[in-house]
Motif scaffolding. Structure first.
Motif, PDB file in Angstrom:
ATOM      1  N   ILE A 147       0.835  -1.195   0.000  1.00 23.74           N
ATOM      2  CA  ILE A 147       0.000   0.000   0.000  1.00 23.74           C
ATOM      3  C   ILE A 147       0.877   1.255   0.000  1.00 23.74           C
ATOM      4  O   ILE A 147       0.592   2.227  -0.727  1.00 23.74           O
ATOM      5  CB  ILE A 147      -0.939  -0.011   1.221  1.00 23.74           C
ATOM      6  N   VAL A 148       1.945   1.239   0.787  1.00 25.02           N
ATOM      7  CA  VAL A 148       2.861   2.383   0.807  1.00 25.02           C
ATOM      8  C   VAL A 148       3.490   2.591  -0.578  1.00 25.02           C
ATOM      9  O   VAL A 148       3.591   3.717  -1.068  1.00 25.02           O
ATOM     10  CB  VAL A 148       3.946   2.178   1.876  1.00 25.02           C
ATOM     11  N   THR A 149       3.900   1.508  -1.205  1.00 25.33           N
ATOM     12  CA  THR A 149       4.440   1.610  -2.558  1.00 25.33           C
ATOM     13  C   THR A 149       3.381   2.120  -3.524  1.00 25.33           C
ATOM     14  O   THR A 149       3.666   2.943  -4.403  1.00 25.33           O
ATOM     15  CB  THR A 149       4.954   0.240  -3.038  1.00 25.33           C
ATOM     16  N   GLY A 150       2.138   1.657  -3.360  1.00 27.44           N
ATOM     17  CA  GLY A 150       1.053   2.143  -4.204  1.00 27.44           C
ATOM     18  C   GLY A 150       0.824   3.629  -4.040  1.00 27.44           C
ATOM     19  O   GLY A 150       0.527   4.328  -5.018  1.00 27.44           O
ATOM     20  N   ILE A 151       0.973   4.136  -2.823  1.00 29.13           N
ATOM     21  CA  ILE A 151       0.812   5.572  -2.603  1.00 29.13           C
ATOM     22  C   ILE A 151       1.904   6.347  -3.329  1.00 29.13           C
ATOM     23  O   ILE A 151       1.649   7.406  -3.934  1.00 29.13           O
ATOM     24  CB  ILE A 151       0.826   5.882  -1.094  1.00 29.13           C
ATOM     25  N   ARG A 152       3.133   5.832  -3.302  1.00 32.17           N
ATOM     26  CA  ARG A 152       4.222   6.505  -4.015  1.00 32.17           C
ATOM     27  C   ARG A 152       3.989   6.503  -5.516  1.00 32.17           C
ATOM     28  O   ARG A 152       4.200   7.515  -6.201  1.00 32.17           O
ATOM     29  CB  ARG A 152       5.553   5.846  -3.675  1.00 32.17           C
ATOM     30  N   LEU A 153       3.548   5.364  -6.051  1.00 31.11           N
ATOM     31  CA  LEU A 153       3.241   5.303  -7.478  1.00 31.11           C
ATOM     32  C   LEU A 153       2.079   6.235  -7.820  1.00 31.11           C
ATOM     33  O   LEU A 153       2.116   6.953  -8.827  1.00 31.11           O
ATOM     34  CB  LEU A 153       2.889   3.869  -7.873  1.00 31.11           C
ATOM     35  N   ALA A 154       1.052   6.221  -6.982  1.00 24.61           N
ATOM     36  CA  ALA A 154      -0.102   7.081  -7.219  1.00 24.61           C
ATOM     37  C   ALA A 154       0.282   8.552  -7.131  1.00 24.61           C
ATOM     38  O   ALA A 154      -0.275   9.392  -7.854  1.00 24.61           O
ATOM     39  CB  ALA A 154      -1.205   6.757  -6.212  1.00 24.61           C
ATOM     40  N   SER A 155       1.236   8.870  -6.259  1.00 25.31           N
ATOM     41  CA  SER A 155       1.687  10.261  -6.143  1.00 25.31           C
ATOM     42  C   SER A 155       2.282  10.757  -7.452  1.00 25.31           C
ATOM     43  O   SER A 155       1.977  11.866  -7.911  1.00 25.31           O
ATOM     44  CB  SER A 155       2.724  10.363  -5.022  1.00 25.31           C
ATOM     45  N   SER A 156       3.134   9.944  -8.064  1.00 28.75           N
ATOM     46  CA  SER A 156       3.737  10.345  -9.337  1.00 28.75           C
ATOM     47  C   SER A 156       2.681  10.502 -10.415  1.00 28.75           C
ATOM     48  O   SER A 156       2.685  11.476 -11.177  1.00 28.75           O
ATOM     49  CB  SER A 156       4.774   9.301  -9.767  1.00 28.75           C
ATOM     50  N   VAL A 157       1.755   9.546 -10.482  1.00 31.01           N
ATOM     51  CA  VAL A 157       0.689   9.615 -11.475  1.00 31.01           C
ATOM     52  C   VAL A 157      -0.177  10.850 -11.236  1.00 31.01           C
ATOM     53  O   VAL A 157      -0.561  11.559 -12.186  1.00 31.01           O
ATOM     54  CB  VAL A 157      -0.166   8.335 -11.425  1.00 31.01           C
ATOM     55  N   ALA A 158      -0.488  11.137  -9.967  1.00 28.96           N
ATOM     56  CA  ALA A 158      -1.324  12.292  -9.643  1.00 28.96           C
ATOM     57  C   ALA A 158      -0.668  13.596 -10.084  1.00 28.96           C
ATOM     58  O   ALA A 158      -1.334  14.480 -10.643  1.00 28.96           O
ATOM     59  CB  ALA A 158      -1.604  12.319  -8.134  1.00 28.96           C
ATOM     60  N   LEU A 159       0.634  13.726  -9.853  1.00 27.89           N
ATOM     61  CA  LEU A 159       1.326  14.949 -10.248  1.00 27.89           C
ATOM     62  C   LEU A 159       1.351  15.090 -11.767  1.00 27.89           C
ATOM     63  O   LEU A 159       1.111  16.186 -12.308  1.00 27.89           O
ATOM     64  CB  LEU A 159       2.749  14.940  -9.686  1.00 27.89           C
ATOM     65  N   ILE A 160       1.619  13.991 -12.462  1.00 29.96           N
ATOM     66  CA  ILE A 160       1.662  14.028 -13.927  1.00 29.96           C
ATOM     67  C   ILE A 160       0.309  14.439 -14.495  1.00 29.96           C
ATOM     68  O   ILE A 160       0.217  15.318 -15.363  1.00 29.96           O
ATOM     69  CB  ILE A 160       2.084  12.653 -14.482  1.00 29.96           C
ATOM     70  N   VAL A 161      -0.756  13.825 -14.003  1.00 30.00           N
ATOM     71  CA  VAL A 161      -2.086  14.106 -14.539  1.00 30.00           C
ATOM     72  C   VAL A 161      -2.530  15.519 -14.182  1.00 30.00           C
ATOM     73  O   VAL A 161      -3.149  16.216 -15.001  1.00 30.00           O
ATOM     74  CB  VAL A 161      -3.093  13.065 -14.030  1.00 30.00           C
ATOM     75  N   SER A 162      -2.206  15.965 -12.983  1.00 30.91           N
ATOM     76  CA  SER A 162      -2.574  17.325 -12.585  1.00 30.91           C
ATOM     77  C   SER A 162      -1.928  18.356 -13.506  1.00 30.91           C
ATOM     78  O   SER A 162      -2.585  19.306 -13.968  1.00 30.91           O
ATOM     79  CB  SER A 162      -2.151  17.577 -11.133  1.00 30.91           C
TER      80      SER A 162
END
Length: 271
Positions: A187-202
């Protein structure tokens, strides 16, 4: 240089941070050399020194700082919404086989849809502005976090859960005491991956929609491209976006180490 000093220098270069800095410096020198020698025309791609100078100027530019703050706000809201939705949903899908089977087709259909393709529809439904950006950011960030949560539950050692069941613990207690701790690193790794995706999409949403999406690094890049078309400023803004992503990833990796001091396998300790 003495042998001891040479050994200390080699030891310093052996650290991951030093290797990363050396790699970035080498890339910048190569890019600068390509411009100086005419391999890449400065009119097409600015010199690395010019981009760095523009990046330094943006650090004191109030409009850009406001845009960076807006991007951080949209990133935080989108990532927070994704965590609030994806982690509980992943726990349900990873724990209840019937629900997982029933939703598999929908999940596999929606997961590959790129957020950029949803911008026109989302703009019609939500209207332009922060809600559009946050919604698309949350949508994109949900998938890596959801899948990592499910994978973490699948990877959990069944022995702990079976032991708790043998002592009379119910499904909720087994999930909380055995399966969730085992899935926590995923889950922690998923949050890190999601963070990168969130910044890119934003940022990408701002680039596509421009000023109607509100302030943000993406809107800043779009407006600069439309008004002045200065590639050095555009690349400088993109450079800051990359640095922002690197800093956020480092912060989340550090938070993961603090939250799970007993586990190192998926928290980037070798980065």
């Amino acid at each position: 240089m003495s042998q001891a000093a040479s050994g200390r220098a080699r030891a310093a270069l052996a650290t991951p941070l030093a290797r990363g800095v050396a790699g970035v410096a080498g890339f910048l020198l190569l890019a600068q050399g390509a411009g100086w020698t005419g391999l890449i025309r400065p009119g097409v791609l600015p010199l690395a020194s010019t981009v760095l100078a523009r990046a330094g100027g943006l650090a004191g530019n109030g409009r850009f700082l406001s845009a960076a703050g807006a991007t951080l706000g949209a990133w935080a809201a989108g990532l927070g919404l994704a965590v609030a939705v994806a982690v509980p949903a992943g726990l349900v899908l990873g724990s209840v086989p019937g629900v997982r089977s029933a939703t598999r087709a929908v999940t596999e259909f929606l997961r590959p849809v790129p957020p950029a393709a949803l911008i026109p529809l989302a703009a019609l439904v939500l209207g332009p502005g922060l809600r559009l950006n946050v919604s698309l950011t949350a949508y994109a960030a949900t998938w890596p976090l959801l899948l990592n949560t499910i994978r973490g539950l699948d990877d959990a050692d069944p022995l702990g859960a079976e032991t708790l069941r043998a002592f009379g613990f119910g499904p909720a207690a087994v999930l909380w005491r055995a399966r969730l701790p085992a899935a926590a690193p995923f889950i922690v790794t998923g949050i890190r991956l999601a963070s990168s995706v969130a910044l890119i999409v934003s940022i990408a949403t701002g680039v596509v929609t421009g000023g109607i999406d509100g302030p943000g690094i993406g809107a800043f890049i779009a407006d600069t491209s439309a008004n002045s078309g200065n590639p050095a400023v555009i690349l400088a803004a993109a450079l800051w976006a990359g640095f922002l992503g690197l800093a956020l990833n480092g912060l989340l990796a550090g938070a993961g180490r603090l939250a799970l001091p007993w586990y190192r396998g998926y928290l980037g300790e070798d980065e």
